[in-house]
Write a protein that holds these residues in place. Structure first.
Motif, PDB file in Angstrom:
ATOM      1  N   GLU A 131       0.825  -1.208   0.000  1.00  0.00           N
ATOM      2  CA  GLU A 131       0.000   0.000   0.000  1.00  0.00           C
ATOM      3  C   GLU A 131       0.861   1.261   0.000  1.00  0.00           C
ATOM      4  O   GLU A 131       0.580   2.221  -0.729  1.00  0.00           O
ATOM      5  CB  GLU A 131      -0.936   0.002   1.210  1.00  0.00           C
ATOM      6  CG  GLU A 131      -2.009  -1.061   1.136  1.00  0.00           C
ATOM      7  CD  GLU A 131      -2.735  -1.272   2.458  1.00  0.00           C
ATOM      8  OE1 GLU A 131      -2.467  -0.524   3.440  1.00  0.00           O
ATOM      9  OE2 GLU A 131      -3.563  -2.198   2.524  1.00  0.00           O
ATOM     10  N   ARG A 132       1.915   1.262   0.802  1.00  0.00           N
ATOM     11  CA  ARG A 132       2.819   2.403   0.880  1.00  0.00           C
ATOM     12  C   ARG A 132       3.497   2.661  -0.475  1.00  0.00           C
ATOM     13  O   ARG A 132       3.547   3.791  -0.958  1.00  0.00           O
ATOM     14  CB  ARG A 132       3.854   2.164   1.975  1.00  0.00           C
ATOM     15  CG  ARG A 132       4.723   3.328   2.323  1.00  0.00           C
ATOM     16  CD  ARG A 132       5.584   3.091   3.562  1.00  0.00           C
ATOM     17  NE  ARG A 132       6.237   1.788   3.620  1.00  0.00           N
ATOM     18  CZ  ARG A 132       5.911   0.796   4.439  1.00  0.00           C
ATOM     19  NH1 ARG A 132       4.920   0.935   5.298  1.00  0.00           N
ATOM     20  NH2 ARG A 132       6.563  -0.343   4.428  1.00  0.00           N
ATOM     21  N   ALA A 133       3.957   1.609  -1.115  1.00  0.00           N
ATOM     22  CA  ALA A 133       4.613   1.742  -2.423  1.00  0.00           C
ATOM     23  C   ALA A 133       3.619   2.237  -3.477  1.00  0.00           C
ATOM     24  O   ALA A 133       3.962   3.092  -4.302  1.00  0.00           O
ATOM     25  CB  ALA A 133       5.223   0.416  -2.841  1.00  0.00           C
ATOM     26  N   ASP A 157      11.481   8.624  -4.967  1.00  0.00           N
ATOM     27  CA  ASP A 157      12.377   7.762  -5.736  1.00  0.00           C
ATOM     28  C   ASP A 157      11.510   6.651  -6.344  1.00  0.00           C
ATOM     29  O   ASP A 157      11.191   5.667  -5.681  1.00  0.00           O
ATOM     30  CB  ASP A 157      13.466   7.186  -4.822  1.00  0.00           C
ATOM     31  CG  ASP A 157      14.480   6.361  -5.574  1.00  0.00           C
ATOM     32  OD1 ASP A 157      14.213   5.973  -6.732  1.00  0.00           O
ATOM     33  OD2 ASP A 157      15.549   6.089  -4.987  1.00  0.00           O
ATOM     34  N   PHE A 158      11.119   6.834  -7.608  1.00  0.00           N
ATOM     35  CA  PHE A 158      10.190   5.903  -8.247  1.00  0.00           C
ATOM     36  C   PHE A 158      10.773   4.506  -8.409  1.00  0.00           C
ATOM     37  O   PHE A 158      10.063   3.516  -8.242  1.00  0.00           O
ATOM     38  CB  PHE A 158       9.720   6.442  -9.607  1.00  0.00           C
ATOM     39  CG  PHE A 158       8.729   7.554  -9.463  1.00  0.00           C
ATOM     40  CD1 PHE A 158       7.403   7.292  -9.165  1.00  0.00           C
ATOM     41  CD2 PHE A 158       9.128   8.867  -9.595  1.00  0.00           C
ATOM     42  CE1 PHE A 158       6.489   8.310  -9.004  1.00  0.00           C
ATOM     43  CE2 PHE A 158       8.220   9.896  -9.437  1.00  0.00           C
ATOM     44  CZ  PHE A 158       6.898   9.623  -9.143  1.00  0.00           C
ATOM     45  N   TYR A 208      10.484  -1.101  -6.892  1.00  0.00           N
ATOM     46  CA  TYR A 208      11.174  -2.267  -6.337  1.00  0.00           C
ATOM     47  C   TYR A 208      10.452  -2.757  -5.078  1.00  0.00           C
ATOM     48  O   TYR A 208      10.219  -3.953  -4.916  1.00  0.00           O
ATOM     49  CB  TYR A 208      12.621  -1.869  -6.033  1.00  0.00           C
ATOM     50  CG  TYR A 208      13.497  -2.983  -5.522  1.00  0.00           C
ATOM     51  CD1 TYR A 208      13.917  -4.012  -6.354  1.00  0.00           C
ATOM     52  CD2 TYR A 208      13.925  -2.998  -4.208  1.00  0.00           C
ATOM     53  CE1 TYR A 208      14.727  -5.028  -5.886  1.00  0.00           C
ATOM     54  CE2 TYR A 208      14.736  -4.014  -3.722  1.00  0.00           C
ATOM     55  CZ  TYR A 208      15.125  -5.023  -4.570  1.00  0.00           C
ATOM     56  OH  TYR A 208      15.922  -6.029  -4.097  1.00  0.00           O
ATOM     57  N   ALA A 209      10.067  -1.821  -4.202  1.00  0.00           N
ATOM     58  CA  ALA A 209       9.350  -2.185  -2.969  1.00  0.00           C
ATOM     59  C   ALA A 209       7.997  -2.818  -3.296  1.00  0.00           C
ATOM     60  O   ALA A 209       7.585  -3.789  -2.649  1.00  0.00           O
ATOM     61  CB  ALA A 209       9.157  -0.954  -2.094  1.00  0.00           C
ATOM     62  N   LEU A 210       7.314  -2.289  -4.311  1.00  0.00           N
ATOM     63  CA  LEU A 210       6.015  -2.844  -4.713  1.00  0.00           C
ATOM     64  C   LEU A 210       6.186  -4.269  -5.248  1.00  0.00           C
ATOM     65  O   LEU A 210       5.435  -5.176  -4.870  1.00  0.00           O
ATOM     66  CB  LEU A 210       5.363  -1.953  -5.773  1.00  0.00           C
ATOM     67  CG  LEU A 210       3.999  -2.414  -6.287  1.00  0.00           C
ATOM     68  CD1 LEU A 210       2.994  -2.512  -5.140  1.00  0.00           C
ATOM     69  CD2 LEU A 210       3.504  -1.470  -7.370  1.00  0.00           C
TER      70      LEU A 210
END
Length: 133
Positions: free
Chosen positions: A98-100, A112-113, A118-120
């Protein structure tokens, strides 16, 4: 039946070491299927699930990229991060997803897209591994 000795290792230490009949994973160039007596190989891995098969059972491990090395029926996966389904904190993974997603939707200059993407990908991979036990 012939087997492969498989080790999954992260910077924090070993995650798994056992024997399996087949290893499936995703490299930067596509899907890899490793069976006993595979030719020697080194390949970069992407964020994905490694599938380890033995006696009709499949074990999935979420990895955050890394490398695979195959040599003489020994498979070593050097992963930036790796988690077995039972070790994944589902709530934490959902919150990270959700945060990503919020960061990617914000489209602000200070975001920083690449890091958010990457986090998503990592969060989605972790949730998929838990759901597809």
């Amino acid at each position: 039946m012939k087997t492969l000795t498989v080790s999954v290792v992260t910077p924090d230490g070993p995650i798994l070491e056992d024997t399996f009949e087949m290893v499936s994973c995703k490299s930067e160039d596509g899907e890899l299927g490793i069976l006993p007596n595979h030719i020697p190989l080194v390949a970069p891995l992407i964020i994905s699930a490694v599938r380890l098969k033995r006696a009709g059972e499949t074990i999935r491990v979420a990895i955050g990229g890394g490398f695979i090395e195959v040599n003489e029926n020994k498979v070593t996966i050097l992963a930036q991060s790796a988690e077995k389904p039972g070790d994944i904190d589902v709530q934490r993974a959902r919150k990270a997803k959700e945060r990503a997603e919020r960061r990617l939707k914000a489209k602000q200059d200070d975001i920083d897209f690449r890091r958010a993407e990457y986090a998503l990908k990592r969060a989605i991979n972790r949730l998929d591994v838990v759901e597809k036990r």
